[in-house]
Design a protein around this motif. Sequence first.
Motif, PDB file in Angstrom:
ATOM      1  N   VAL A 143      14.776   9.669   5.017  1.00 59.21           N
ATOM      2  CA  VAL A 143      13.695  10.352   4.303  1.00 59.21           C
ATOM      3  C   VAL A 143      12.936   9.370   3.413  1.00 59.21           C
ATOM      4  CG1 VAL A 143      13.207  12.067   2.509  1.00 59.21           C
ATOM      5  CG2 VAL A 143      14.747  12.627   4.398  1.00 59.21           C
ATOM      6  N   GLU A 144      13.661   8.559   2.628  1.00 65.88           N
ATOM      7  CA  GLU A 144      13.010   7.639   1.689  1.00 65.88           C
ATOM      8  C   GLU A 144      12.145   6.615   2.408  1.00 65.88           C
ATOM      9  OE1 GLU A 144      15.959   5.945  -0.853  1.00 65.88           O
ATOM     10  OE2 GLU A 144      16.685   7.897  -1.557  1.00 65.88           O
ATOM     11  N   SER A 145      12.642   6.077   3.523  1.00 67.65           N
ATOM     12  CA  SER A 145      11.864   5.058   4.236  1.00 67.65           C
ATOM     13  C   SER A 145      10.622   5.659   4.876  1.00 67.65           C
ATOM     14  CB  SER A 145      12.729   4.367   5.296  1.00 67.65           C
ATOM     15  OG  SER A 145      13.176   5.286   6.284  1.00 67.65           O
ATOM     16  N   GLU A 146      10.732   6.900   5.387  1.00 68.75           N
ATOM     17  CA  GLU A 146       9.560   7.519   5.994  1.00 68.75           C
ATOM     18  C   GLU A 146       8.535   7.910   4.928  1.00 68.75           C
ATOM     19  OE1 GLU A 146       6.959   8.405   8.812  1.00 68.75           O
ATOM     20  OE2 GLU A 146       8.900   7.416   9.103  1.00 68.75           O
ATOM     21  N   VAL A 147       8.999   8.337   3.760  1.00 67.93           N
ATOM     22  CA  VAL A 147       8.065   8.609   2.664  1.00 67.93           C
ATOM     23  C   VAL A 147       7.329   7.323   2.289  1.00 67.93           C
ATOM     24  CG1 VAL A 147       7.878   9.217   0.223  1.00 67.93           C
ATOM     25  CG2 VAL A 147       9.294  10.595   1.726  1.00 67.93           C
ATOM     26  N   ALA A 148       8.064   6.201   2.209  1.00 62.47           N
ATOM     27  CA  ALA A 148       7.422   4.927   1.872  1.00 62.47           C
ATOM     28  C   ALA A 148       6.391   4.539   2.929  1.00 62.47           C
ATOM     29  CB  ALA A 148       8.477   3.830   1.735  1.00 62.47           C
ATOM     30  N   ARG A 149       6.740   4.706   4.212  1.00 64.58           N
ATOM     31  CA  ARG A 149       5.807   4.351   5.289  1.00 64.58           C
ATOM     32  C   ARG A 149       4.575   5.245   5.250  1.00 64.58           C
ATOM     33  NH1 ARG A 149       4.410   4.745  10.629  1.00 64.58           N
ATOM     34  NH2 ARG A 149       5.318   6.806  10.826  1.00 64.58           N
ATOM     35  N   GLN A 150       4.786   6.541   5.053  1.00 62.39           N
ATOM     36  CA  GLN A 150       3.662   7.472   4.986  1.00 62.39           C
ATOM     37  C   GLN A 150       2.815   7.220   3.740  1.00 62.39           C
ATOM     38  OE1 GLN A 150       2.679   9.785   7.237  1.00 62.39           O
ATOM     39  NE2 GLN A 150       4.314   9.169   8.628  1.00 62.39           N
TER      40      GLN A 150
ATOM     41  N   VAL B 218       2.275   4.318   2.298  1.00 62.92           N
ATOM     42  CA  VAL B 218       1.429   3.154   2.572  1.00 62.92           C
ATOM     43  C   VAL B 218       0.223   3.575   3.422  1.00 62.92           C
ATOM     44  CG1 VAL B 218       1.319   0.938   3.761  1.00 62.92           C
ATOM     45  CG2 VAL B 218       3.293   1.481   2.332  1.00 62.92           C
ATOM     46  N   ALA B 219       0.479   4.395   4.457  1.00 60.55           N
ATOM     47  CA  ALA B 219      -0.623   4.872   5.306  1.00 60.55           C
ATOM     48  C   ALA B 219      -1.602   5.726   4.500  1.00 60.55           C
ATOM     49  CB  ALA B 219      -0.051   5.672   6.479  1.00 60.55           C
ATOM     50  N   TRP B 220      -1.088   6.557   3.596  1.00 60.46           N
ATOM     51  CA  TRP B 220      -1.919   7.404   2.738  1.00 60.46           C
ATOM     52  C   TRP B 220      -2.791   6.542   1.836  1.00 60.46           C
ATOM     53  CZ3 TRP B 220      -3.944  11.894   2.323  1.00 60.46           C
ATOM     54  CH2 TRP B 220      -4.225  12.511   1.101  1.00 60.46           C
ATOM     55  N   GLU B 221      -2.205   5.454   1.302  1.00 60.52           N
ATOM     56  CA  GLU B 221      -2.950   4.547   0.437  1.00 60.52           C
ATOM     57  C   GLU B 221      -4.058   3.847   1.216  1.00 60.52           C
ATOM     58  OE1 GLU B 221      -1.344   1.645  -2.930  1.00 60.52           O
ATOM     59  OE2 GLU B 221      -1.044   0.785  -0.932  1.00 60.52           O
ATOM     60  N   LYS B 222      -3.740   3.387   2.421  1.00 63.75           N
ATOM     61  CA  LYS B 222      -4.727   2.671   3.231  1.00 63.75           C
ATOM     62  C   LYS B 222      -5.877   3.583   3.660  1.00 63.75           C
ATOM     63  CE  LYS B 222      -1.647  -0.893   5.080  1.00 63.75           C
ATOM     64  NZ  LYS B 222      -0.965  -1.435   6.294  1.00 63.75           N
ATOM     65  N   SER B 223      -5.602   4.875   3.798  1.00 63.46           N
ATOM     66  CA  SER B 223      -6.655   5.812   4.195  1.00 63.46           C
ATOM     67  C   SER B 223      -7.513   6.250   3.016  1.00 63.46           C
ATOM     68  CB  SER B 223      -6.026   7.044   4.857  1.00 63.46           C
ATOM     69  OG  SER B 223      -5.317   7.820   3.903  1.00 63.46           O
ATOM     70  N   GLY B 224      -7.173   5.751   1.807  1.00 59.31           N
ATOM     71  CA  GLY B 224      -7.931   6.109   0.621  1.00 59.31           C
ATOM     72  C   GLY B 224      -7.462   7.378  -0.060  1.00 59.31           C
ATOM     73  N   GLY B 225      -6.282   7.879   0.341  1.00 60.55           N
ATOM     74  CA  GLY B 225      -5.787   9.124  -0.236  1.00 60.55           C
ATOM     75  C   GLY B 225      -5.269   8.992  -1.647  1.00 60.55           C
TER      76      GLY B 225
END
Length: 406
Positions: A113-120, A122-129
Motif C-alpha cells: 500500500v505505501e509503495s503504491e501510494v508513493a508511486r501514485q 509522484v504521478a499526481w504531482e507530475k500531472s499538476g494535482g
Amino acid sequence: MPPLLRLLIATQFAFNIGFFAVLPFLAEHLGGAIGMAGWLVGLVLGLRTFSQQGLFVVGGALADRYGVRPVVLVGCVLRIAGFVWLGYAERPWAVIGSVLLIGFAAALFSPAVESEVARQAVAWEKSGGGSRTSVLALLSVAGQAGAFVGPLLGALLLSVDFRTACLAGAGVFVLVLAGHARLLPQRIPGRTAAPGGGGLRAVARNRAFLGLCCGYGAYLLAYNQLYQALPGEVERAMSDQAPLAWLFALSSVLVVSVQLPVTRWAARRLDLHRSMVFGLLLIAAAFGVVAAALPAGLTGVPGLLPGAGFVVLLTLGQMLVVPAARARVPDLAEEGRIGLYTGAMSSLSGLIVLVGSALMGALLDSGLPPAVRWLALAAAPVLAIVLMPGRRAREREAGVRGGADG
C-alpha cells in the motif's frame, strides 16, 4: 485525488483501526488471562515486531513482482486468520504462531500500500494535482487517526472479553478484504513488474538510499523513546505513569490536526532534504528540552512540562520527516522497485531501532546524570543528518535520471 489514491489512504485508516483494537491490549492479556511469564510476553511482542517490520522488504519485493492487488488480498486473509487464531489461542505455541501470522500479514500489505501510494503521489504531482508530500502526509494522518480510534474500539470490546476484540479486529479486515476484492484494479496503469534478481544488491550499493534509511531510522529510534525514556521521566515528575496516556493522546491529536498544514508550509519553503534535516533538528531539540529542564528538579504538573515539550517537538519533527522520507524513495529506487525500496527502508530502519534501543537502554541504566543521558539521545538525529545524502548526492541522482530519460 484519483479514486485509487482515496482507496489506498482509506485502507491505511482501516488497517490501523483493526490492528490497534487488539494489539495495545495483548501484553496484559498474555500476562493476565493466559499467565505467561514476563520474559515470554516480551519475546512474543518482539517476535511480532520482527515478523512485521523485519519482513517489510519481502512484502515490498513481492508487490513489485506480482502487483499490489494479490499481495494486499493475501495479507488481509492472513491477518483475519491470525486475529481469529489469537482470540482462541491459550497455549504459548498457539499465541506465538498467531502473532507471527499477524505480523507477516502486515509485512505483506503495508509496503504494498505505501509503495503504491508513493508511486501514485509522484504521478499526481507530475500531472499538476499537488505536492507528493501532501498525499503522503494524508497517509500519515489516516494511519494516526486509525491508531487513535482503534484502542477506543478495543477498550469498548474488552468489556466483553479479549476474544471479542480479536474477532472484531478480524471483522474489520474482512470488510477491507471485500472492499479491495471489488475496488482494487486487477492491473494498475503505468505499473510494470520488476525484473527478477539483483534488487537487494542494488539496495546495498545505493549510498544515498542507505543514508536516507539512517535519517528515517534515527526518527524511529527517537519515536521509540516515547515508550523507553519518557515513562521514566513521567515517573520522576509525578511518581505515577498515568499521565503517559495523555501525552500519547497529545501526539495523536497533533498529527491528525496539524500534519496537513505543516506539510503545506514545508512544501512552500523546504525541499525534501531540508525538510528531513529540519525535522531531525526538532527531534534533537525535543531531547534537549528535557535535558535543560532536569537540573531544576521540577516535580508535579510543572515537572510534566518538559515531557510535554518533548512530545510536541518530537511530533512536529515526525510531521516533517515521515512524508519527506517516503517522498524521497521513488527518486532513489530503481525502475519498478519502489516496493522493494519502501520495504527495505522500513526493515533497515527497524534494525537501527533494534540496535539503537539496546544501546539507549544501556545508556538509561548507566550511572550518568539524567541530563547527560538525554543529551546523548539528542546526538542520534544529529548524526543521522551527517549521514543523509546531501546536495552532491541529489545532483548525481538528477544526472543519472536525466541521462536515462535522454
